[in-house]
Design an enzyme around this catalytic site. Structure first.
Site, PDB file in Angstrom:
ATOM      1  NE  ARG A 147     -60.829  43.054 -27.622  1.00 46.96           N
ATOM      2  CZ  ARG A 147     -60.487  42.331 -27.698  1.00 46.96           C
ATOM      3  NH1 ARG A 147     -58.659  43.028 -27.434  1.00 46.96           N
ATOM      4  NH2 ARG A 147     -60.596  41.487 -28.864  1.00 46.96           N
ATOM      5  CE1 TYR A 159     -53.565  36.682 -31.411  1.00 47.33           C
ATOM      6  CE2 TYR A 159     -54.797  38.691 -30.506  1.00 47.33           C
ATOM      7  CZ  TYR A 159     -53.648  37.590 -31.138  1.00 47.33           C
ATOM      8  OH  TYR A 159     -53.612  37.712 -29.364  1.00 47.33           O
ATOM      9  CG  ASP A 210     -56.802  45.219 -29.323  1.00 48.44           C
ATOM     10  OD1 ASP A 210     -55.885  45.944 -28.929  1.00 48.44           O
ATOM     11  OD2 ASP A 210     -56.308  44.365 -27.909  1.00 48.44           O
ATOM     12  CG  HIS A 212     -55.019  42.356 -31.688  1.00 43.75           C
ATOM     13  ND1 HIS A 212     -56.788  42.715 -31.736  1.00 43.75           N
ATOM     14  CD2 HIS A 212     -55.313  41.884 -30.763  1.00 43.75           C
ATOM     15  CE1 HIS A 212     -57.127  41.851 -31.038  1.00 43.75           C
ATOM     16  NE2 HIS A 212     -56.304  41.478 -29.892  1.00 43.75           N
ATOM     17  CD  GLU A 236     -56.041  46.966 -26.612  1.00 44.71           C
ATOM     18  OE1 GLU A 236     -57.345  46.763 -26.182  1.00 44.71           O
ATOM     19  OE2 GLU A 236     -55.731  46.358 -26.400  1.00 44.71           O
ATOM     20  CD  GLU A 262     -52.081  43.485 -25.524  1.00 47.04           C
ATOM     21  OE1 GLU A 262     -53.411  43.802 -25.182  1.00 47.04           O
ATOM     22  OE2 GLU A 262     -52.097  42.305 -26.030  1.00 47.04           O
ATOM     23  NE  ARG A 283     -54.589  47.119 -23.319  1.00 46.25           N
ATOM     24  CZ  ARG A 283     -55.080  46.400 -23.016  1.00 46.25           C
ATOM     25  NH1 ARG A 283     -56.397  46.444 -22.295  1.00 46.25           N
ATOM     26  NH2 ARG A 283     -55.329  45.548 -23.238  1.00 46.25           N
ATOM     27  CD  GLU A 339     -58.130  43.247 -21.904  1.00 47.82           C
ATOM     28  OE1 GLU A 339     -56.849  43.863 -22.017  1.00 47.82           O
ATOM     29  OE2 GLU A 339     -58.353  42.723 -23.035  1.00 47.82           O
ATOM     30  CD1 TRP A 402     -48.408  46.036 -40.453  1.00 40.82           C
ATOM     31  CD2 TRP A 402     -48.553  44.071 -38.588  1.00 40.82           C
ATOM     32  NE1 TRP A 402     -49.699  45.053 -40.520  1.00 40.82           N
ATOM     33  CE2 TRP A 402     -49.782  43.851 -39.974  1.00 40.82           C
ATOM     34  CE3 TRP A 402     -48.678  42.755 -37.814  1.00 40.82           C
ATOM     35  CZ2 TRP A 402     -50.517  43.238 -40.099  1.00 40.82           C
ATOM     36  CZ3 TRP A 402     -49.522  41.577 -38.495  1.00 40.82           C
ATOM     37  CH2 TRP A 402     -50.691  41.745 -39.331  1.00 40.82           C
TER      38      TRP A 402
HETATM   39  C1  CS2 Z   1     -55.431  41.643 -26.098  1.00 40.94           C
HETATM   40  C2  CS2 Z   1     -55.453  40.057 -26.060  1.00 40.94           C
HETATM   41  O1  CS2 Z   1     -57.503  42.064 -23.992  1.00 40.94           O
HETATM   42  C3  CS2 Z   1     -56.242  42.428 -25.701  1.00 40.94           C
HETATM   43  O2  CS2 Z   1     -55.919  43.940 -25.786  1.00 40.94           O
HETATM   44  O3  CS2 Z   1     -54.579  42.317 -26.840  1.00 40.94           O
HETATM   45  O4  CS2 Z   1     -55.975  39.412 -26.178  1.00 40.94           O
HETATM   46  C4  CS2 Z   1     -53.973  39.069 -26.296  1.00 40.94           C
HETATM   47  O5  CS2 Z   1     -54.348  39.111 -27.418  1.00 40.94           O
HETATM   48  C5  CS2 Z   1     -53.120  38.363 -25.535  1.00 40.94           C
HETATM   49  O6  CS2 Z   1     -53.157  38.659 -24.306  1.00 40.94           O
HETATM   50  C6  CS2 Z   1     -51.877  38.024 -25.717  1.00 40.94           C
HETATM   51  O7  CS2 Z   1     -51.246  36.935 -25.160  1.00 40.94           O
HETATM   52 MG    MG Z   2     -55.166  44.214 -26.626  1.00 37.22          MG
END
Ligand code: CS2
Ligand code: MG
Length: 402
Positions: A147, A159, A210, A212, A236, A262, A283, A339, A402
């Site tokens: 990733r 981030y 990702d 996010h 993602e 996720e 996810r 992951e 968002w």
């Molecule tokens: C992220 C995570 O791994 C991922 O895909 O989105 O790092 C996420 O930010 C954290 O798990 C949040 O707790």
């Molecule tokens: Mg993620």
């Protein structure tokens, strides 16, 4: 057989974890991961004050009925806090089931569909050169899927990109930090990172990215389209996804595969996404998505629509969850990828693990149940410390839409 007691173990070996331990009158116990990053105490309190009293005296083998009791029997259904608790209970009960039957979890849910589980790692960098260098190192270390996240020029802190050489950890001690993000700078820059990555790394390695949840549907559609030439394994969380129909625009415009969810916690977050085939990977992890019992249903439905697993596996999910995920991934037909971010050293003082990484895959042994154990004395050496995920604003200070 009866549940005699249950306890919640909150500890912080490098980061916070919440573990549920369910004990029975036959001396067998089971473990469930109840960690919800930044909201640990809320789940612990829900378990201790509301769930555990109604678990006592039940037959732990009745996983289906107990799941429905805690999901449908509760007036205020769903939500991350309560679903993390339901997931932990379910995970612990399947661990007990495996232990009393003397067989690993994967045997209880279909047996082995494969011998090992393909994983992807995280690769970060402040700029493109550092990212491609780090990706090349990861590939040398055996990873077949990476990733890729990169700092964005003009954006102070992106981030998903760690600072310095520290292990990636998005939560910070204390109250949430406020960070700033510029979507247009991000969108203008990211395709060039993947162009370079393909030039340097070639076409065999799987590349993932990702977002996010930081785009609106139209922005995400543009990104998915511009990344198309670099053949990503997946893009993602391109959008937040609460509005499931928002994914239609991305799908209409691009063939970049999409992974989402996720932060989702039930099958009802996925019904439109599945039935309209708007995504490719799920996810939602075992520890937040209702445990083994619920995810078996999610993946049965996903399979009908050619959608595969891609479980969240960041370090804020404990080894108990990772082991359960490996078993689950070994068993289901529609496995995609897992992951994998290795936990910090201290974590191994608290948890005994039964999985090992080799040549791009995770392998798990045949210890009955999930196979992970916790050392409560070691856990007590690492008391909880509040840590929260950051809040994001636009450069002018406005909260994002968002
Ligand atoms: C992220 C995570 O791994 C991922 O895909 O989105 O790092 C996420 O930010 C954290 O798990 C949040 O707790
Ligand atoms: Mg993620």
């Amino acid at each position: 057989m009866k549940i005699t007691s249950a306890k919640v173990i909150v500890c912080s070996p490098g980061r916070n974890f919440v573990t549920l331990k369910i004990l029975t009158d036959e001396g067998v116990y089971g473990l469930g991961d109840a960690t919800l990053n930044g909201m640990e105490k809320a789940v612990a309190s829900y378990l201790e004050n509301y769930c555990i009293p109604s678990l006592i005296g039940r037959d732990p083998r009745n996983t289906e009925d107990i799941w429905h009791y805690f999901y449908r029997g509760v007036y205020w259904r769903r939500g991350a806090v309560s679903m993390t608790a339901v997931s932990a209970i379910d995970m612990a009960l399947w661990d007990i089931k495996g232990k009393i039957l003397g067989t690993p979890l994967y045997n209880l849910i279909g047996g082995k569909s494969r011998e090992k589980v393909l994983v992807y790692c995280h690769v970060n960098g402040k700029e493109t050169g550092e990212v491609t260098e780090n990706a090349a190192k990861a590939i040398e270390n055996g990873f077949r899927a990476v990733r890729v996240q990169c700092g964005v020029p003009g954006v102070g802190h992106a981030y998903g990109v760690q600072k310095g050489s520290r292990a990636y950890e998005p939560a910070h001690r204390g109250i949430p930090r406020e960070e700033y993000f510029d979507t247009s700078k991000y969108l203008n820059f990211i395709p060039s990172v993947f162009e370079k990555a393909r030039q340097v790394l070639g076409s065999d390695v799987h590349l993932l990215h990702d977002v996010h949840h930081r785009c609106t549907p139209v922005e995400a559609a543009r990104l998915a389209q511009e990344l198309e030439p670099f053949h990503l394994f997946w893009l993602e969380d391109p959008v937040a996804g609460e509005l499931q129909e928002g994914l239609r625009m991305i799908r209409k415009i691009s063939t970049t595969p999409i992974a989402i969810g996720e932060v989702f916690n039930t099958i009802y977050d996925y019904t439109t996404l599945f039935s309209e085939q708007l995504i490719d990977y799920v996810r939602m992890p075992i520890c937040h998505g209702g445990g083994i019992t619920h995810l078996l249903k999610v993946f049965a439905m996903a399979s009908v629509y050619h959608i595969n697993s891609g479980f969240h596996g960041a370090t804020d999910l404990s080894p108990v969850n990772l082991a359960a995920s490996i078993h689950f991934n070994m068993a289901i037909n529609n496995f995609g990828i897992q992951e994998y971010m290795p936990h910090q050293e201290e974590v191994n003082e608290v948890f005994t693990i039964n999985y090992v990484f080799k040549d791009g895959f995770l392998n798990i042994d045949d210890t009955p149940g999930t196979g992970v154990d916790i050392d409560e004395k070691a856990a007590a050496k690492y008391p909880y410390e509040m840590a929260r995920l950051p809040v994001n604003r636009k450069m002018d200070g406005t909260m994002f839409n968002w």
